[in-house]
Design a protein around this motif. Sequence first.
Motif, PDB file in Angstrom:
ATOM      1  N   UNK A 248      30.470 -11.057  92.113  1.00  0.00           N
ATOM      2  CA  UNK A 248      30.990 -10.951  90.816  1.00  0.00           C
ATOM      3  C   UNK A 248      30.498 -11.685  89.480  1.00  0.00           C
ATOM      4  N   UNK A 249      29.914 -13.032  89.731  1.00  0.00           N
ATOM      5  CA  UNK A 249      29.139 -13.654  88.919  1.00  0.00           C
ATOM      6  C   UNK A 249      27.904 -13.180  88.348  1.00  0.00           C
ATOM      7  N   UNK A 250      27.238 -12.386  89.154  1.00  0.00           N
ATOM      8  CA  UNK A 250      25.941 -11.778  88.871  1.00  0.00           C
ATOM      9  C   UNK A 250      26.394 -10.545  87.886  1.00  0.00           C
ATOM     10  N   UNK A 251      27.456  -9.969  88.237  1.00  0.00           N
ATOM     11  CA  UNK A 251      27.695  -8.835  87.239  1.00  0.00           C
ATOM     12  C   UNK A 251      28.450  -9.311  86.077  1.00  0.00           C
ATOM     13  N   UNK A 252      28.828 -10.172  86.113  1.00  0.00           N
ATOM     14  CA  UNK A 252      29.584 -11.150  84.959  1.00  0.00           C
ATOM     15  C   UNK A 252      28.429 -11.615  83.909  1.00  0.00           C
ATOM     16  N   UNK A 253      27.158 -11.986  84.592  1.00  0.00           N
ATOM     17  CA  UNK A 253      25.909 -12.536  83.915  1.00  0.00           C
ATOM     18  C   UNK A 253      25.253 -11.179  83.028  1.00  0.00           C
ATOM     19  N   UNK A 254      25.568 -10.301  83.758  1.00  0.00           N
ATOM     20  CA  UNK A 254      24.838  -8.896  83.575  1.00  0.00           C
ATOM     21  C   UNK A 254      25.460  -8.441  82.097  1.00  0.00           C
ATOM     22  N   UNK A 255      26.966  -8.397  82.280  1.00  0.00           N
ATOM     23  CA  UNK A 255      27.677  -8.277  81.120  1.00  0.00           C
ATOM     24  C   UNK A 255      27.532  -8.993  79.827  1.00  0.00           C
ATOM     25  N   UNK A 256      27.623 -10.375  80.215  1.00  0.00           N
ATOM     26  CA  UNK A 256      27.189 -11.158  79.036  1.00  0.00           C
ATOM     27  C   UNK A 256      26.008 -11.082  78.476  1.00  0.00           C
ATOM     28  N   UNK A 257      24.911 -10.786  79.271  1.00  0.00           N
ATOM     29  CA  UNK A 257      23.494 -10.665  78.581  1.00  0.00           C
ATOM     30  C   UNK A 257      23.725  -9.401  77.874  1.00  0.00           C
ATOM     31  N   UNK A 258      24.288  -8.265  78.040  1.00  0.00           N
ATOM     32  CA  UNK A 258      24.327  -7.022  77.272  1.00  0.00           C
ATOM     33  C   UNK A 258      25.048  -7.463  76.258  1.00  0.00           C
ATOM     34  N   UNK A 259      26.273  -8.097  76.034  1.00  0.00           N
ATOM     35  CA  UNK A 259      27.112  -8.318  74.862  1.00  0.00           C
ATOM     36  C   UNK A 259      26.186  -9.016  73.794  1.00  0.00           C
ATOM     37  N   UNK A 260      25.611 -10.238  74.419  1.00  0.00           N
ATOM     38  CA  UNK A 260      24.930 -11.063  73.537  1.00  0.00           C
ATOM     39  C   UNK A 260      23.544 -10.524  73.035  1.00  0.00           C
ATOM     40  N   UNK A 261      22.882  -9.707  73.672  1.00  0.00           N
ATOM     41  CA  UNK A 261      21.656  -9.030  73.306  1.00  0.00           C
ATOM     42  C   UNK A 261      21.562  -7.822  72.608  1.00  0.00           C
ATOM     43  N   UNK A 262      22.688  -7.002  72.917  1.00  0.00           N
ATOM     44  CA  UNK A 262      22.643  -5.609  72.252  1.00  0.00           C
ATOM     45  C   UNK A 262      21.782  -4.982  73.325  1.00  0.00           C
TER      46      UNK A 262
END
Length: 314
Positions: A248-262
């Motif tokens: 769950x947290x690995x998916x969250x980390x991926x989502x956050x990285x996409x949001x913050x980096x574009x």
Amino acid sequence: MTRPPTQRPTPRSDDDQTAPLSTEQPSDQHTDLDLLGTPELVQALLDDQLNAVRAAQAALPDIARAADLAVTRLQHAGRLVYVGAGTSGRLGVLDGVELLPTFSWPPERLVTLIAGGERAMFRAAEGAEDDEAQAVLDLQAHHVDAGDVVIVLAASGATPYAVAAARHATQLGALTIGVSNNPGSPLQAAVHVPITLDTGSEVISGSTRLKAGTSQKIVLNALSSAIMVRLHKVYGNLMVDLQATNRKLRLRALHLTVLASGADPDAARHALHDADGHVKTAIVMLRLGLNAEQARHALTAAGHSVRAVLDAHP
């Protein structure tokens, strides 16, 4: 660090029975609580919880002051120390433990003390809250010193274990923050920053696990989260310093990285792999075209602030 102000409301004596604690006063509402139908009973309990929010909002200036002073200590290797007994102690442990996965707060910089020790988390140890000497011993065992931030919680504001811990921590030079639900309590007089949550009487009279406990949880959420934001563990409103320790947290980390980096998910996934799962590092890599080592170096130089790194490279 200034010592606690000398002009304070006269502290209530632990043995003063002439002025009952406001949290212990019988409520003048719902005096026939046990006669209510279940929907009405639940409604009464829920409605009273709104007063916990109001009490926390009224304490906003003190919460903000506590956060700013705490950040000053914690920027230099200071530790967060939570102290309490019973419900208050359990709330302190909960808040502290949740900082580890949520904000990657180092476990060696967290101390959680509850009267009666770890067993009191799961079974009431009511007599332990009267042990003032043990409070001092517990602080000494963890080598609490002037670099630490000590958050002491007690609904009554007069719990001997909590008050003794607050007094001793203040004498040691630690920053002390006291969270209580009764004005003019001994805990208020013992700390640098008193946070008073005047929740008054409970729907079930004397049960401070209700709105008194809720108000403490609200304050702890706001206080510790504000501290972590100020310590650059949040970018924008994104939780970018989490520990991705499960799926769950690995998916969250991926989502956050996409949001913050574009970046697209595949690029974000590769960056996270190279960054050993560290979201901050992956964001800087993707935004600035750096490799993992370069991104780590940039973050270290900028005090681990993603915003500072990106602002320095427009």
